[in-house]
Scaffold this motif. Sequence first.
Motif, PDB file in Angstrom:
ATOM      1  N   GLY A   1       0.800  -1.215   0.000  1.00 16.12           N
ATOM      2  CA  GLY A   1       0.000   0.000   0.000  1.00 16.12           C
ATOM      3  C   GLY A   1       0.834   1.266   0.000  1.00 16.12           C
ATOM      4  N   ASP A   2       2.111   1.160   0.341  1.00 15.80           N
ATOM      5  CA  ASP A   2       3.004   2.320   0.294  1.00 15.80           C
ATOM      6  C   ASP A   2       3.251   2.716  -1.159  1.00 15.80           C
ATOM      7  OD1 ASP A   2       3.176   2.217   3.030  1.00 15.80           O
ATOM      8  OD2 ASP A   2       5.258   1.540   3.097  1.00 15.80           O
ATOM      9  N   ILE A   3       3.619   3.971  -1.352  1.00 17.42           N
ATOM     10  CA  ILE A   3       3.947   4.472  -2.682  1.00 17.42           C
ATOM     11  C   ILE A   3       5.375   4.980  -2.655  1.00 17.42           C
ATOM     12  CG2 ILE A   3       3.415   6.208  -4.436  1.00 17.42           C
ATOM     13  CD1 ILE A   3       0.487   5.986  -3.503  1.00 17.42           C
ATOM     14  N   VAL A   4       6.175   4.526  -3.624  1.00 15.22           N
ATOM     15  CA  VAL A   4       7.587   4.902  -3.713  1.00 15.22           C
ATOM     16  C   VAL A   4       7.796   5.661  -5.016  1.00 15.22           C
ATOM     17  CG1 VAL A   4       9.950   4.019  -3.891  1.00 15.22           C
ATOM     18  CG2 VAL A   4       8.306   2.874  -2.413  1.00 15.22           C
ATOM     19  N   THR A   5       8.514   6.775  -4.935  1.00 15.43           N
ATOM     20  CA  THR A   5       8.897   7.531  -6.120  1.00 15.43           C
ATOM     21  C   THR A   5      10.407   7.470  -6.249  1.00 15.43           C
ATOM     22  OG1 THR A   5       7.013   9.014  -5.847  1.00 15.43           O
ATOM     23  CG2 THR A   5       8.785   9.767  -7.286  1.00 15.43           C
ATOM     24  N   LEU A   6      10.871   6.962  -7.390  1.00 12.84           N
ATOM     25  CA  LEU A   6      12.302   6.799  -7.665  1.00 12.84           C
ATOM     26  C   LEU A   6      12.702   7.642  -8.858  1.00 12.84           C
ATOM     27  CD1 LEU A   6      12.790   2.923  -7.714  1.00 12.84           C
ATOM     28  CD2 LEU A   6      13.658   4.474  -6.000  1.00 12.84           C
ATOM     29  N   VAL A   7      13.905   8.204  -8.802  1.00 11.39           N
ATOM     30  CA  VAL A   7      14.491   8.874  -9.953  1.00 11.39           C
ATOM     31  C   VAL A   7      15.657   8.012 -10.402  1.00 11.39           C
ATOM     32  CG1 VAL A   7      15.669  10.927 -10.785  1.00 11.39           C
ATOM     33  CG2 VAL A   7      13.839  11.148  -9.106  1.00 11.39           C
TER      34      VAL A   7
ATOM     35  N   HIS B   1      14.483   9.335 -15.759  1.00 13.31           N
ATOM     36  CA  HIS B   1      13.130   8.811 -15.563  1.00 13.31           C
ATOM     37  C   HIS B   1      12.705   8.894 -14.101  1.00 13.31           C
ATOM     38  CE1 HIS B   1      13.324   7.293 -19.631  1.00 13.31           C
ATOM     39  NE2 HIS B   1      14.470   6.702 -19.342  1.00 13.31           N
ATOM     40  N   ILE B   2      11.467   9.321 -13.902  1.00  7.64           N
ATOM     41  CA  ILE B   2      10.867   9.332 -12.565  1.00  7.64           C
ATOM     42  C   ILE B   2       9.748   8.307 -12.585  1.00  7.64           C
ATOM     43  CG2 ILE B   2       9.599  10.664 -10.853  1.00  7.64           C
ATOM     44  CD1 ILE B   2      10.956  13.161 -12.001  1.00  7.64           C
ATOM     45  N   SER B   3       9.778   7.381 -11.634  1.00  8.83           N
ATOM     46  CA  SER B   3       8.754   6.338 -11.552  1.00  8.83           C
ATOM     47  C   SER B   3       8.056   6.421 -10.210  1.00  8.83           C
ATOM     48  CB  SER B   3       9.385   4.950 -11.694  1.00  8.83           C
ATOM     49  OG  SER B   3      10.034   4.824 -12.934  1.00  8.83           O
ATOM     50  N   THR B   4       6.728   6.414 -10.235  1.00 10.92           N
ATOM     51  CA  THR B   4       5.925   6.361  -9.023  1.00 10.92           C
ATOM     52  C   THR B   4       5.243   5.006  -8.999  1.00 10.92           C
ATOM     53  OG1 THR B   4       5.595   8.745  -9.110  1.00 10.92           O
ATOM     54  CG2 THR B   4       4.119   7.495  -7.676  1.00 10.92           C
ATOM     55  N   ILE B   5       5.505   4.255  -7.930  1.00 10.39           N
ATOM     56  CA  ILE B   5       5.117   2.849  -7.856  1.00 10.39           C
ATOM     57  C   ILE B   5       4.314   2.589  -6.591  1.00 10.39           C
ATOM     58  CG2 ILE B   5       6.039   0.499  -7.760  1.00 10.39           C
ATOM     59  CD1 ILE B   5       8.710   2.420  -8.621  1.00 10.39           C
ATOM     60  N   GLU B   6       3.178   1.917  -6.733  1.00 11.96           N
ATOM     61  CA  GLU B   6       2.422   1.470  -5.569  1.00 11.96           C
ATOM     62  C   GLU B   6       2.830   0.032  -5.267  1.00 11.96           C
ATOM     63  OE1 GLU B   6      -2.118   0.708  -3.941  1.00 11.96           O
ATOM     64  OE2 GLU B   6      -1.817   1.321  -6.014  1.00 11.96           O
TER      65      GLU B   6
ATOM     66  N   LEU C   1       2.234   3.809 -11.222  1.00 13.75           N
ATOM     67  CA  LEU C   1       1.284   4.914 -11.229  1.00 13.75           C
ATOM     68  C   LEU C   1       1.683   5.971 -12.253  1.00 13.75           C
ATOM     69  CD1 LEU C   1       0.790   5.293  -7.373  1.00 13.75           C
ATOM     70  CD2 LEU C   1      -0.649   4.050  -8.997  1.00 13.75           C
ATOM     71  N   GLU C   2       2.992   6.260 -12.328  1.00  7.41           N
ATOM     72  CA  GLU C   2       3.521   7.238 -13.290  1.00  7.41           C
ATOM     73  C   GLU C   2       4.927   6.844 -13.667  1.00  7.41           C
ATOM     74  OE1 GLU C   2       3.540  11.325 -12.133  1.00  7.41           O
ATOM     75  OE2 GLU C   2       1.616  11.144 -11.145  1.00  7.41           O
TER      76      GLU C   2
END
Length: 93
Positions: A53-59, A63-68, A89-90
């Motif tokens: 359920g956590d959301i992680v945003t990585l660069v 590229h920027i990735s937003t992952i649930e 997510l993105e």
Amino acid sequence: MDGTLRLDIWLWRARFFKTRTLAADHLRGRGARLTHNGQTRRIDKPATAITAGDIVTLVRGAHISTIEILDLGTRRGPPAEAQALYRLLEGET
């Protein structure tokens, strides 16, 4: 297991990095953002605990990735198994 896992291990299991060491080094150097229970914070420690359920945003590079995080997994399995651990997510993987 208490329903948590180190972020570097999860990134390795989900096949965002080829080795756990690369995942840990990325978090120490570039960091990431973690949204847990509605609160977002910047993290730079590989041992940060995550839950489903956590959301992680990585660069990574440009590229920027937003992952649930959907599941923590139990091993580093084949790509199909790894893709079941998260929902993008993105961005790009």
